[in-house]
Every structure is written in C-alpha cells, then in structure tokens.
Design a protein around this motif. Structure first.
Motif, PDB file in Angstrom:
ATOM      1  N   GLU A  65      36.751  36.028  56.563  1.00 35.75           N
ATOM      2  CA  GLU A  65      38.161  36.030  56.625  1.00 35.75           C
ATOM      3  C   GLU A  65      38.574  36.278  58.299  1.00 35.75           C
ATOM      4  O   GLU A  65      39.536  35.427  58.673  1.00 35.75           O
ATOM      5  CB  GLU A  65      38.681  37.528  56.396  1.00 35.75           C
ATOM      6  N   LYS A  66      37.793  36.854  58.996  1.00 40.69           N
ATOM      7  CA  LYS A  66      38.084  36.700  60.561  1.00 40.69           C
ATOM      8  C   LYS A  66      37.982  35.272  60.960  1.00 40.69           C
ATOM      9  O   LYS A  66      38.891  34.696  61.823  1.00 40.69           O
ATOM     10  CB  LYS A  66      36.908  37.422  61.170  1.00 40.69           C
ATOM     11  N   VAL A  67      37.279  34.341  60.803  1.00 42.16           N
ATOM     12  CA  VAL A  67      36.971  32.962  60.884  1.00 42.16           C
ATOM     13  C   VAL A  67      38.122  32.024  60.460  1.00 42.16           C
ATOM     14  O   VAL A  67      39.036  31.458  61.001  1.00 42.16           O
ATOM     15  CB  VAL A  67      35.699  32.328  60.651  1.00 42.16           C
ATOM     16  N   ARG A  68      38.662  32.616  59.044  1.00 38.73           N
ATOM     17  CA  ARG A  68      39.860  31.917  58.546  1.00 38.73           C
ATOM     18  C   ARG A  68      40.925  32.255  59.221  1.00 38.73           C
ATOM     19  O   ARG A  68      41.820  31.193  59.563  1.00 38.73           O
ATOM     20  CB  ARG A  68      39.813  32.283  57.177  1.00 38.73           C
ATOM     21  N   GLN A  69      41.069  33.348  59.665  1.00 40.36           N
ATOM     22  CA  GLN A  69      42.438  33.805  60.455  1.00 40.36           C
ATOM     23  C   GLN A  69      42.283  32.905  62.071  1.00 40.36           C
ATOM     24  O   GLN A  69      43.422  32.265  62.224  1.00 40.36           O
ATOM     25  CB  GLN A  69      42.289  35.210  60.899  1.00 40.36           C
ATOM     26  N   ILE A  70      41.366  32.916  62.425  1.00 32.72           N
ATOM     27  CA  ILE A  70      41.072  31.798  63.710  1.00 32.72           C
ATOM     28  C   ILE A  70      41.576  30.406  63.336  1.00 32.72           C
ATOM     29  O   ILE A  70      42.299  29.980  64.172  1.00 32.72           O
ATOM     30  CB  ILE A  70      39.968  32.114  64.132  1.00 32.72           C
ATOM     31  N   GLN A  71      41.011  29.944  62.165  1.00 27.21           N
ATOM     32  CA  GLN A  71      41.223  28.768  62.101  1.00 27.21           C
ATOM     33  C   GLN A  71      42.701  28.685  61.498  1.00 27.21           C
ATOM     34  O   GLN A  71      43.325  27.493  62.048  1.00 27.21           O
ATOM     35  CB  GLN A  71      40.268  28.387  60.753  1.00 27.21           C
ATOM     36  N   ARG A  72      43.585  29.435  60.902  1.00 26.95           N
ATOM     37  CA  ARG A  72      44.793  29.458  60.707  1.00 26.95           C
ATOM     38  C   ARG A  72      45.676  29.378  61.846  1.00 26.95           C
ATOM     39  O   ARG A  72      46.704  28.590  62.035  1.00 26.95           O
ATOM     40  CB  ARG A  72      45.290  30.523  59.430  1.00 26.95           C
ATOM     41  N   LYS A  73      45.190  30.260  62.706  1.00 30.39           N
ATOM     42  CA  LYS A  73      45.904  30.231  64.228  1.00 30.39           C
ATOM     43  C   LYS A  73      45.811  29.123  65.090  1.00 30.39           C
ATOM     44  O   LYS A  73      46.915  28.792  65.402  1.00 30.39           O
ATOM     45  CB  LYS A  73      45.286  31.483  64.978  1.00 30.39           C
ATOM     46  N   LYS A  74      44.758  28.306  64.840  1.00 30.60           N
ATOM     47  CA  LYS A  74      44.614  27.054  65.556  1.00 30.60           C
ATOM     48  C   LYS A  74      45.248  25.733  64.724  1.00 30.60           C
ATOM     49  O   LYS A  74      44.904  24.918  65.358  1.00 30.60           O
ATOM     50  CB  LYS A  74      43.143  26.940  65.868  1.00 30.60           C
ATOM     51  N   GLY A  75      45.614  25.848  63.525  1.00 32.76           N
ATOM     52  CA  GLY A  75      46.272  24.864  62.753  1.00 32.76           C
ATOM     53  C   GLY A  75      44.982  24.022  62.227  1.00 32.76           C
ATOM     54  O   GLY A  75      45.351  22.992  61.570  1.00 32.76           O
ATOM     55  N   LEU A  76      43.994  24.733  61.631  1.00 32.00           N
ATOM     56  CA  LEU A  76      42.563  24.044  61.054  1.00 32.00           C
ATOM     57  C   LEU A  76      42.580  24.342  59.657  1.00 32.00           C
ATOM     58  O   LEU A  76      41.934  23.819  58.999  1.00 32.00           O
ATOM     59  CB  LEU A  76      41.308  24.724  61.862  1.00 32.00           C
ATOM     60  N   ARG A  77      43.787  25.188  59.174  1.00 31.10           N
ATOM     61  CA  ARG A  77      43.687  25.403  58.009  1.00 31.10           C
ATOM     62  C   ARG A  77      45.017  25.669  57.389  1.00 31.10           C
ATOM     63  O   ARG A  77      46.031  25.905  58.068  1.00 31.10           O
ATOM     64  CB  ARG A  77      43.047  26.979  57.713  1.00 31.10           C
ATOM     65  N   ASP A  78      45.288  25.462  56.097  1.00 32.33           N
ATOM     66  CA  ASP A  78      46.726  25.295  55.687  1.00 32.33           C
ATOM     67  C   ASP A  78      46.907  26.278  54.637  1.00 32.33           C
ATOM     68  O   ASP A  78      47.946  26.207  53.804  1.00 32.33           O
ATOM     69  CB  ASP A  78      47.275  23.913  55.236  1.00 32.33           C
ATOM     70  N   ASP A  79      45.919  27.110  54.256  1.00 37.26           N
ATOM     71  CA  ASP A  79      45.864  28.093  53.001  1.00 37.26           C
ATOM     72  C   ASP A  79      46.483  29.413  53.616  1.00 37.26           C
ATOM     73  O   ASP A  79      46.196  29.852  55.033  1.00 37.26           O
ATOM     74  CB  ASP A  79      44.537  28.208  52.397  1.00 37.26           C
TER      75      ASP A  79
END
Length: 83
Positions: free
Chosen positions: A69-83
């Motif tokens: 989840e920590k990596v997912r949060q970073i990815q969301r913050k950087k716009g790398l995820r849309d979930d």
C-alpha cells in the motif's frame, strides 16, 4: 542513456582513483574528489533505485496485485495509478 553514461564515467574515475590509491596513494585534492564522486554516484544510484521501486507493481502467482500500500500511495501521488 545520458544518465547511464554519466554513471559509467563517475565509476570509471572512482576506480582510477582507487587503483592510484592502492599503488601510490592520493593527494588531499584527489581524496576530496574521490569523496565527491562517491557521494554523487550513491545519490544517483539511490534516485534510480527509488524510481524503479516506485514504478513496480507486484502480482502473486494467481495474478492478483499485491503491491504494498505504501508503494501504491506513492504511485497515486505521482499520477502513476488511477485506482
């Protein structure tokens, strides 16, 4: 490509200084240069490693995503995820 070449150039000079240090020793200026080059090399390595981790998505053997989840949060913050 330029980053890779820059890292290779840094590493080449670090190795030259290491060989010189073993053979005859380094001057004070060369020791300072060696420290600066090592610090820059490590900084570049850490940045590249962090970027690779942040881009990573992990899946289990059944195909379910198990990215921490920590990596997912970073990815969301950087716009790398849309979930």
């Amino acid at each position: 490509m330029a980053d890779s070449q820059a890292q290779e150039k840094l590493l080449k000079r670090i190795n030259e200084l290491a060989h010189k240090n073993k053979a005859e020793g380094l001057t004070v200026a060369e020791k300072a240069e060696r420290k600066q080059l090592r610090d820059q090399y490590l900084k570049n390595f850490r940045e590249a490693f962090r970027s690779n981790i942040e881009m990573m998505r992990i899946f289990d053997k059944d195909g379910k995503e198990v990215t921490p989840e920590k990596v997912r949060q970073i990815q969301r913050k950087k716009g790398l995820r849309d979930d």
